[in-house]
Design an enzyme around this catalytic site. Sequence first.
Site, PDB file in Angstrom:
ATOM      1  N   ASP A   1       0.859  -1.186   0.000  1.00 38.35           N
ATOM      2  CA  ASP A   1       0.000   0.000   0.000  1.00 38.35           C
ATOM      3  C   ASP A   1       0.897   1.238   0.000  1.00 38.35           C
ATOM      4  O   ASP A   1       1.400   1.664   1.029  1.00 38.35           O
ATOM      5  CB  ASP A   1      -0.917   0.009   1.229  1.00 38.35           C
ATOM      6  CG  ASP A   1      -1.948   1.132   1.161  1.00 38.35           C
ATOM      7  OD1 ASP A   1      -1.816   2.005   0.276  1.00 38.35           O
ATOM      8  OD2 ASP A   1      -2.880   1.142   1.979  1.00 38.35           O
TER       9      ASP A   1
ATOM     10  N   HIS B   1      -3.591  -0.690  -1.634  1.00 34.28           N
ATOM     11  CA  HIS B   1      -4.653   0.093  -1.002  1.00 34.28           C
ATOM     12  C   HIS B   1      -6.034  -0.475  -1.309  1.00 34.28           C
ATOM     13  O   HIS B   1      -6.993  -0.176  -0.609  1.00 34.28           O
ATOM     14  CB  HIS B   1      -4.556   1.547  -1.469  1.00 34.28           C
ATOM     15  CG  HIS B   1      -5.271   2.518  -0.594  1.00 34.28           C
ATOM     16  ND1 HIS B   1      -4.957   2.681   0.742  1.00 34.28           N
ATOM     17  CD2 HIS B   1      -6.300   3.372  -0.838  1.00 34.28           C
ATOM     18  CE1 HIS B   1      -5.757   3.601   1.274  1.00 34.28           C
ATOM     19  NE2 HIS B   1      -6.569   4.029   0.346  1.00 34.28           N
TER      20      HIS B   1
END
Length: 713
Positions: A644, A683
């Site tokens: 992420d 993400h």
Amino acid sequence: MAEPKWKYPVCKKDDALVDEYTEKKIKVADPYRCLEDPDGKETIAFVEAQNAISRPYLDAIPERKTFHARMTELYNYQKYTTPFKRGSRYFYFYNSGLQNQNVMLVQDSLEGAARTFIDPNTWSEDGTVALGGYSFSEDGEWFAYQKSESGSDWKTIQIMNVSSGELLPEVLKMVKFSSIAWTHDHRGFFYQRYPEVTERSDGTETKQVKFHKCYYHKLSTDQAKDVLCCEFNDEPDWILGTEVSDCGNYVILYISRGAEPKNLLYFYDLRNLPNKEITGKLDWTTIVNEFDASYDMVCNEGTVLTLKTNYGAPNYRVMNVDLNKPEREHWTVVIPESEKDVLDWVACVNQNKLVVCYLQDVKNILKLFDLNGAFVMDIPLDVGCVGGYSGRRKDTEIFYKFESFLSPGIIFRMDLTKEPYHPVVFREIIVIGFDSSQFTTEQVFYLSKDGTKIPMFIVKRKGISLDGSHPTLLYGYGGFDVSITPYFSCSRVIFLQHLHGIFAIANIRGGGEYGQKWHESGIKEKKQNVFDDFQHATDYLISQKYTCPDKLVIQGGSNGGLLVCACANQRPDLYKCVISQVGVLDMLRFNKFTIGHAWMTDYGNPDTSPDFDWLYKYSPLHNIPDLTAKEQYPSTLLLTADHDDRVVPLHSLKFIATLQEKLGHKQCQVNPLMARIEQKAGHGAGKPTSKIIDEIADVYAFIAANLNIQWSQ
């Protein structure tokens, strides 16, 4: 004294690490700074230790296996997007059910047989390489597409001949936050990338990204020969984007300086190119040179650009700008601002029609206007949202997809060559094993702390008695002008079906549900409004007997992860369970990693005063409460991922380390405080189906165990 229920990992601390903020020299300790290094031995050991606690705990919950099996069963339905036309062909995305990535199919006509055009499932064995943004050349014969690995924001661009399927040899790298805008000679396109770096750039790094630049790539040439068209060396945080006008004569340059819906606007007339070749930086002409509003091109008629903008109109309107005289005093209104409804998006179709989508009390409505702004008709739409649209100026038809909490999607087609215009069902998406007639959606309005009326959707089984006993999941976001509209979710259907739950979404301030003013009333020094709105949603659900604190779970991701952790800190008595996914949790250092500096438009700058004061006051990492012997923190599950590079994992790691250290040793803290750190994921975008199902099963197993609810057939 009895031992605490949980034995959490101990991470190396540096109590001497103290930062000073603002001219007041306020000292703030940051003892877990070591967890900011993704390659540090302390971080690697800490991640392994956290998963060594959470993984066995989650696997041992009986509902996990059942939920996983049911999710696999229910999610196994055919998924379609709206078709779109490029050149003479139609394209759409399809998933047979459980494929890790959607497949793009192509048809020679709407009635023709569909065949595979591009299948990202062939790019990796585990499905972690995904298709990102893409663009076809104007004639539909070339296809440029972005590939992402393990969920990272970093992309590569490759180019394919549509007819032959042949890939060109060049691969464009260092691409992030890029558009792809083809020139109408089909010879190349504009795109954006960051400068080459010597360090690793695979999504696991935390270093800030700076100096976004715009390039032109000519087909069949090496990336080293790409032409730099625009850069701003005095503005390292600016982010660029390009679009080519309908006629192909103009390239439009968008410049943003953060995540706020405000941008600069420039153009270049491609007819002025010497020898019709792009050989260097372009001499851009200014349309807008202030970050005062949002400006998006809809279409153009010669030198007249049609824009969607909130300039002088917080709910947005449509305006015309003549490039020969772009000064504001010459702008004209095409479709005026609605007093209540927010203009969501606009598209030009069939040469002279505008399809306009509004947000009316967080539900989409569609209207058709002509290019001069004259109203033509309302396009029928049930209560829900437009989950997909296709139709460009050269097209004589539109496709749009209706979606709601209880409908996975109905795709409509409307032919604009035959009056009266009438949409017909093109394709309906069916989820086997789900009877939507058993459930109902209602929208309520409740008052927040300052008296503001806040909308909330509540989805529940029909006929249940409101006695305060029902497991309830409250979801929120509240930031970055993002509107949370009614959308379909298999996991929430299972929560309704088999855990007899109630699902609610609070459309709190900070989002875009009611336009610019709604957004701005939930940012920077007004961010506490967002938390107050969410806590009063909880109060409403409890007071109206939907649920009680022992049956209430709150969930949010990214900015929503910040939301739920801040609310858990401020009102731990209101919630039994907290699910924070990829949350922004260190509000004093968020701006120092990857793209975090862009969020200062919503949050403020922690390195300056007075921004530091309000950020420090609610930052989840710095406001974990000191609870008494009779109190405990809600059961908490933090989810993050190693790739992420949007909200880097250090936010969740530092927060869980501090939470466990501060509260985990207390005998009264029997509620678990856990973190789940995913490998080869980012993400959220591009996550393969297998990982989605695994994560969802973990989340709802955690909810079931901590709300003490059992599976029911």
